[in-house]
Scaffold this active site. Structure first.
Site, short mmCIF file in Angstrom:
data_model
loop_
_atom_site.label_atom_id
_atom_site.label_comp_id
_atom_site.label_asym_id
_atom_site.label_seq_id
_atom_site.Cartn_x
_atom_site.Cartn_y
_atom_site.Cartn_z
CB CYS A 1 -0.98 -0.01 1.17
SG CYS A 1 -0.26 0.19 2.80
NE ARG B 1 -4.70 1.53 1.66
CZ ARG B 1 -4.58 2.29 0.60
NH1 ARG B 1 -5.45 2.19 -0.40
NH2 ARG B 1 -3.61 3.18 0.50
CG ASP C 1 -5.27 5.55 2.67
OD1 ASP C 1 -5.35 5.03 3.81
OD2 ASP C 1 -4.33 6.29 2.34
#
Length: 158
Positions: free
Chosen positions: A11, A17, A126
């Protein structure tokens, strides 16, 4: 018996994440010695901690992320991975641009799953700064995607 698999999640900052995906996959394949999992970020700092919302969500689920420290993506990290799963198409494009030698390993996290209302191959959003519900949405998407990732790797990796 198949060769060991090393799944890398990527990420941006490697605090929300990708560590969540790393922990959820590790939990999903617990007891299997043919899987390893890790994570890294395209703009990560070294040895940063996991985001507090991610840590809290994982704790509520009884999923461990022990010894975690964020790390920036590198050629050596990519070389060690057998499969690299990016959270978004933008992440995938950056990986392909910066590290083209490993492009045969690159996939989207949701490449093999249809997320209700979003389709197949959707980005994992996100959640940073968006509150508990946003982190739960990410976890819900990962809950759908992780089994399809494991199934794909088990079916194709020898």
């Amino acid at each position: 018996m198949s060769r060991p698999k090393h799944v890398l999640f990527v990420c941006t900052g490697n605090t929300c994440r990708s560590p969540m995906a790393e922990a959820i996959l590790r939990h999903a394949v617990e007891g299997r010695d043919d899987f390893q999992t890790s994570s890294a970020g395209l703009s990560a700092s070294r040895k940063g901690s996991c985001n507090v919302e991610t840590a809290a969500l994982l704790k509520r689920r009884g999923v461990r992320l022990e010894g975690f420290g964020s790390r920036p993506i590198s050629d050596s990290i990519l070389a060690a991975a057998t499969h690299v799963f990016a959270m978004t198409r933008d992440h995938l494009e950056i990986l392909e641009e910066r590290f083209p030698a490993h492009s045969d390993k690159y996939f989207l996290v949701c490449e093999f799953v249809e997320i209700p209302g979003k389709g197949i191959g959707t980005d994992i959003p996100d959640p940073i700064g968006m509150g508990r519900e946003a982190y739960q949405e990410v976890a819900d998407m990962l809950d759908l995607a992780i089994p399809t990732i494991v199934e794909y790797i088990d079916r194709t990796w020898t």
